[in-house]
Scaffold this active site. Structure first.
Site, short mmCIF file in Angstrom:
data_model
loop_
_atom_site.label_atom_id
_atom_site.label_comp_id
_atom_site.label_asym_id
_atom_site.label_seq_id
_atom_site.Cartn_x
_atom_site.Cartn_y
_atom_site.Cartn_z
N GLU A 78 33.80 33.07 47.89
CA GLU A 78 33.42 33.32 46.48
C GLU A 78 34.68 33.11 45.68
OE1 GLU A 78 30.38 33.71 45.61
OE2 GLU A 78 29.60 33.95 47.64
N CYS A 124 36.06 37.70 38.08
CA CYS A 124 35.57 36.36 38.42
C CYS A 124 34.45 35.93 37.49
CB CYS A 124 35.09 36.35 39.86
SG CYS A 124 34.06 37.77 40.23
N GLY A 136 38.40 35.25 46.40
CA GLY A 136 39.75 35.00 45.92
C GLY A 136 39.82 33.70 45.15
N SER A 137 41.00 33.11 45.18
CA SER A 137 41.26 31.94 44.34
C SER A 137 40.70 30.65 44.96
CB SER A 137 42.77 31.77 44.16
OG SER A 137 43.36 31.49 45.41
N GLU A 172 39.71 27.40 35.67
CA GLU A 172 39.82 28.83 35.39
C GLU A 172 41.26 29.24 35.06
OE1 GLU A 172 39.83 31.47 38.81
OE2 GLU A 172 38.64 32.96 37.74
N LYS A 186 41.50 40.96 56.92
CA LYS A 186 42.89 40.58 56.59
C LYS A 186 43.17 41.27 55.26
CE LYS A 186 46.33 38.15 54.79
NZ LYS A 186 46.19 38.75 53.46
N GLY A 192 43.42 29.23 47.56
CA GLY A 192 43.45 29.95 48.84
C GLY A 192 42.15 29.73 49.60
N GLY A 193 41.04 29.82 48.89
CA GLY A 193 39.73 29.66 49.52
C GLY A 193 39.58 28.27 50.11
P1 NAP Z 1 43.96 34.78 46.52
O1 NAP Z 1 45.37 34.69 46.08
O2 NAP Z 1 43.26 33.53 46.90
O3 NAP Z 1 43.98 35.80 47.77
C1 NAP Z 1 42.82 36.15 48.51
C2 NAP Z 1 43.20 36.36 49.98
O4 NAP Z 1 43.41 35.10 50.61
C3 NAP Z 1 44.47 37.14 50.22
O5 NAP Z 1 44.31 37.91 51.40
C4 NAP Z 1 45.50 36.07 50.42
O6 NAP Z 1 46.60 36.48 51.22
C5 NAP Z 1 44.70 35.04 51.19
N1 NAP Z 1 45.18 33.67 51.02
C6 NAP Z 1 45.31 32.99 49.84
N2 NAP Z 1 45.74 31.74 50.08
C7 NAP Z 1 45.87 31.61 51.43
C8 NAP Z 1 46.28 30.55 52.30
N3 NAP Z 1 46.63 29.38 51.82
N4 NAP Z 1 46.29 30.79 53.62
C9 NAP Z 1 45.94 32.00 54.12
N5 NAP Z 1 45.57 33.04 53.35
C10 NAP Z 1 45.51 32.85 52.02
O7 NAP Z 1 43.04 35.45 45.42
P2 NAP Z 1 43.33 36.74 44.49
O8 NAP Z 1 44.52 36.55 43.68
O9 NAP Z 1 43.31 37.91 45.32
O10 NAP Z 1 42.05 36.79 43.53
C11 NAP Z 1 42.00 36.22 42.26
C12 NAP Z 1 40.98 35.09 42.26
O11 NAP Z 1 39.78 35.53 42.89
C13 NAP Z 1 40.57 34.61 40.90
O12 NAP Z 1 40.56 33.21 40.89
C14 NAP Z 1 39.16 35.15 40.73
O13 NAP Z 1 38.35 34.41 39.87
C15 NAP Z 1 38.66 35.14 42.13
N6 NAP Z 1 37.62 36.12 42.36
C16 NAP Z 1 36.39 35.70 42.70
C17 NAP Z 1 35.40 36.62 42.90
C18 NAP Z 1 34.02 36.17 43.29
O14 NAP Z 1 33.24 36.99 43.71
N7 NAP Z 1 33.71 34.92 43.17
C19 NAP Z 1 35.65 37.99 42.77
C20 NAP Z 1 36.92 38.39 42.44
C21 NAP Z 1 37.91 37.44 42.24
P3 NAP Z 1 47.87 37.25 50.59
O15 NAP Z 1 47.52 38.69 50.65
O16 NAP Z 1 48.96 36.89 51.50
O17 NAP Z 1 48.09 36.74 49.19
#
Ligand code: NAP
Length: 504
Positions: A260, A297, A236-237, A386, A179, A240-241
């Site tokens: 993650e 992250c 991701g967040s 965070e 996705k 969302g996760g």
């Molecule tokens: P995000 O907003 O959660 O998006 C990640 C993916 O999930 C995107 O494809 C998003 O779709 C999808 N998504 C989010 N909420 C959803 C929902 N309710 N239903 C269906 N799909 C959903 O995260 P991000 O902004 O890309 O990343 C930033 C975060 O990632 C930070 O909190 C950071 O700390 C964390 N992160 C963690 C790691 C790790 O390895 N632990 C690494 C990098 C980043 P859309 O495209 O439509 O938004």
């Protein structure tokens, strides 16, 4: 150069509904919105592909991974150009990330060729054993089936379409449906083209890889609920996760969701280290905290140290160093807004002192630095959430006992760091059993940004750092997420997987 379409089982297909990318510079492009209909087609093709890809040899998959690396590398200039436009990340950063992405694919190719990950076991039959004979028992790891992958906005290459999740799932023998992230749809499309080109060269089943653009939440939600999808890799967040994790758990057949998520990555600054070289640690911290606009992250957002003159000097140096760091472009307007919102939340909390309060607008971020006491920290759980961006919070504890209490109160983390000198070893030994239970990676006298891709890496940790503390999304152990052990009891050799037939 861009089609703006989805790649479903070898075909680029569009739809009626579209969305526009929102690049930090350059012109926006139009992309088809992903829908449950595309998920249905991709999942059907992935399941069909598993019949061959799930039984392909390790050598064949290693060649596929190496070819994907070659195809990405060949498109490197175009990928970096659009990646910089879409994300606002500097070119040097994306050149490095492309190298890491290609290196990661090659690492998995090499790793599966060695075969240790199969964890093959053989308990020979003991027909004469009494009172019961033992049958012949063999075990090896098998791929789980189609895997869904969600990349993060902050690593448009290394944690995205051909990132660690995709590389490890393909290495395991699992077809992948990505996705795409709506923050970098063009970058995603070019990388998907590279994967498909490699697939075509080897004439693999087209369902081995599909790529569905986002633009709304429906496609992602349908994907994790599709009965043919057997595991999910997500970066991701937390919000969302957690939403997608819940959907996986609510399925009639629940599946593992390897999320993650975020982390504040606390650093414990031990007294002698702060007294001897607090200034140097403060400067190093400011650099790590603001690298890539703090959008990592593993960003070390929290520093914990014992109150006193040394602590004040540390804070002063950190504040001065951060003050000299200018505005940086964030990945999306929404992330910049969330950053300012997070800073405002900390600023408005009681018992928080402002050391550096900056002002930034639009898609920009400038650093913030706040200080609070151990007592306030323990009373206000939201201080531990965070804030994605270059924001630092210093927690001044009254004494070492309070440092232990603060450590015990932490949620799960990707990393915990100790800054220590020889005279700090005794106290650090008391901290170790606490922080080891909190984090996937514990490090000393360094900064957690910069995640090595290697055999020993753990990029995960107890919730909420990840949704599965037994897993890592970086390093060769990441393949385990997409495997399951199968025991073969008394099976004729002809029916065993090829990798087990030769096992003595
Ligand atoms: P995000 O907003 O959660 O998006 C990640 C993916 O999930 C995107 O494809 C998003 O779709 C999808 N998504 C989010 N909420 C959803 C929902 N309710 N239903 C269906 N799909 C959903 O995260 P991000 O902004 O890309 O990343 C930033 C975060 O990632 C930070 O909190 C950071 O700390 C964390 N992160 C963690 C790691 C790790 O390895 N632990 C690494 C990098 C980043 P859309 O495209 O439509 O938004």
């Amino acid at each position: 150069m861009l089609t703006g379409k989805h790649l479903i089982a070898g075909h680029w297909v569009g739809g009626d509904r579209t969305f526009h990318s929102s690049p930090s510079k350059g012109s926006a492009h139009e992309f088809s919105v992903g829908t449950p209909a595309e998920v249905e087609q991709a999942a059907q093709a992935a399941e069909a592909a598993f019949a061959s890809f799930g039984y392909s040899s390790r050598e064949e998959r290693a060649v596929f991974l190496d070819l994907i690396a070659d195809e990405i590398y060949a498109r490197g200039d175009a990928i970096i150009e659009i990646g910089c436009q879409e994300t606002g990340l500097p070119e040097a950063r994306l050149i490095g990330e492309l190298g890491r992405t290609v290196g990661q694919l090659r690492l998995f190719a090499q790793y599966i060729a060695e075969g240790d990950y199969l964890d093959r076991r053989h308990d020979r039959a003991l027909p004469e054993r009494s009172p019961l004979p033992r049958p012949d028992m063999r075990l090896m790891q098998r791929p789980v089936g189609p895997v869904a992958v969600f990349g993060a906005s902050n690593f448009p290459l290394a944690f995205s379409v051909a990132g660690g999740d995709t590389a490890s799932a393909l290495a395991a023998g699992c077809p992948v449906i990505v996705k795409g992230h709506s923050a970098h749809p063009g970058t995603g499309e070019l990388v998907a083209k590279a994967i498909d080109a490699a697939r075509q060269v080897l004439n693999l089943h087209p369902g081995v890889f599909s790529f569905i653009q986002g633009g709304n939440r429906e496609a992602g939600q349908a994907l994790v609920q599709d009965p043919r999808v057997k595991a999910v890799g997500f970066t991701g967040s937390l919000g969302g996760g957690r939403a997608l994790f819940n959907l996986c758990a609510q399925r009639p057949e629940p599946i593992p969701f390897f999320g993650e998520l975020g982390s504040v990555n606390p650093m414990f600054l031990m007294p002698t280290a702060v007294a001897q070289r607090g200034g140097a640690i403060a400067e190093g911290w400011a650099g790590s905290l603001t690298m890539g606009a703090g959008q990592f992250c593993t960003n070390p957002g929290l520093a914990i140290l014992i109150d006193g003159d040394d602590a004040e000097r540390f804070i002063e140096t950190a504040g001065k160093t951060l003050e000299g760091i200018g505005a940086q472009t964030m990945l999306t307007d929404g992330i910049a807004e969330a950053y300012r919102g997070g800073a405002g939340r900390i600023q408005a909390s009681s018992g928080v002192r402002e050391v550096l309060v900056t002002s930034c607008d639009n898609r920009n971020a400038t650093p913030y630095l706040f200080v609070t006491s151990g007592r306030e920290w323990l009373e206000n759980a939201t201080l531990g959430e965070e804030v994605f961006g270059p924001l630092g919070l210093v927690v001044k504890v009254a004494d070492f006992d309070e440092m232990l209490t603060v450590a015990s109160s932490l949620e799960g983390q990707l990393t915990c760091t100790l800054h220590l000198d020889t005279d700090d070893i005794a106290q650090s030994r008391q901290l170790m059993p606490i922080i080891e239970r909190k984090a996937g990676r514990v490090l000393a006298n360094g900064f957690p940004t910069g995640v090595e891709v290697c055999d020993s890496m753990v990029h995960g940790g107890p919730y909420p750092a990840s949704t599965n503390f037994g897993a890592t999304s970086v390093g060769t152990m990441a393949i385990r997420r997409f495997l399951r052990p199968v025991c073969y009891q008394n099976l004729p050799v002809e029916l065993l997987p090829a990798d087990l037939q030769s096992l003595e």
